[in-house]
Design a protein around this motif. Sequence first.
Motif, PDB file in Angstrom:
ATOM      1  N   ARG A   1       0.831  -1.200   0.000  1.00  8.97           N
ATOM      2  CA  ARG A   1       0.000   0.000   0.000  1.00  8.97           C
ATOM      3  C   ARG A   1       0.868   1.253   0.000  1.00  8.97           C
ATOM      4  N   GLU A   2       1.949   1.228   0.746  1.00 11.86           N
ATOM      5  CA  GLU A   2       2.837   2.387   0.827  1.00 11.86           C
ATOM      6  C   GLU A   2       3.512   2.662  -0.511  1.00 11.86           C
ATOM      7  N   GLU A   3       3.962   1.605  -1.185  1.00 11.44           N
ATOM      8  CA  GLU A   3       4.720   1.785  -2.420  1.00 11.44           C
ATOM      9  C   GLU A   3       3.835   1.903  -3.664  1.00 11.44           C
TER      10      GLU A   3
ATOM     11  N   GLY B   1       0.582   3.095  -3.648  1.00 17.85           N
ATOM     12  CA  GLY B   1      -0.347   4.206  -3.566  1.00 17.85           C
ATOM     13  C   GLY B   1      -1.744   3.779  -3.148  1.00 17.85           C
ATOM     14  N   SER B   2      -2.632   4.756  -3.060  1.00 15.44           N
ATOM     15  CA  SER B   2      -3.964   4.514  -2.511  1.00 15.44           C
ATOM     16  C   SER B   2      -5.022   4.202  -3.563  1.00 15.44           C
ATOM     17  N   GLU B   3      -4.704   4.375  -4.843  1.00 18.92           N
ATOM     18  CA  GLU B   3      -5.717   4.203  -5.877  1.00 18.92           C
ATOM     19  C   GLU B   3      -5.914   2.735  -6.276  1.00 18.92           C
TER      20      GLU B   3
END
Length: 234
Positions: A180-182, A184-186
Motif C-alpha cells: 500500500r505504501e509503495e 499508492g492509494s488508488e
Amino acid sequence: MPVTLKITAIKPFPVRVGIRNQFLVKVETDQGISGWGESGLTGREKAVAGAIEHYREFLIGQDAMQIGRIWQEMYRSQYFEGGRVLQAAISAIDIALHDIKGKALGVPVYELLGGRQRHVIPTFASTGDSAGEGAVDRAKQLMAEGFDAIRFFPIGQDSANLFEPRQSIAATARLLNRAREELGSEVVLGIDYHHRLSVAEAASFCAKLDRAFSIFSKNQFGTKRRRPTSRCGR
C-alpha cells in the motif's frame, strides 16, 4: 424448424494447465457439433470424472438442445442432491451444452442468457503464488501494464512444511502494508487466503494492517464458518 442434436459421447479430460489441474468435458453430437465445458473443481478431478461417467449413462441419446430439462434430470435424479463433486460435473456438462446450442444457432452464448450485459468487464491480475516478498515488485509491473486491481497471496502458502496461520498473517500483513505504501492509494489490493483462516485469524490479520482500507478477498474463510465482511480497518 426445431433443431435436434442427439448426444453421442461425453468425454472427460483432466489436464495440467500451468501450476494446477483443470477438468474439461467434451460433449459430442450426431450432427458433428461438439461443446466444451469446465468443472472448476481443482484437486479432485478423478472424482468429477466418476460423476461424469454416471451422468453419461443416461445422457447419451438425449437432445443436447434441451439444456434446462437435462440439468433438472442430472440434479434431481440422485437420492442426495448437490455436493461439490456432483455440481462440478453438472456444471461442466451444462456449459458444454450451452456451447453446442450457441454453435447450432449461430449465436454467442451470452445471447442465450439474455444478451450482453456490459461492454467492459473489470478484471484483476495476480502477483503469482510463489512471488513472496517479491510480490510488490511484481505488482508494480502489473500496474505498469494497466491493471488497477491486484491479488496477492499469503506468505508461506507454498511451503513444504505445515502452514501456520499465525506466522503467515504477520508476514503477509507486513507485505500488504508495504504494498500500500509503495503502490499508492488508488490501486485495489486483494489477498487470497483461500479458506486458510478462521474468523478470529482473519480479524487478527486485519488488525495488523497499518490503516483502514478495503481489500477484496477470495475464499478467505473456511467452510461452515460465519461469513464476515471483507473490509479491514480499525
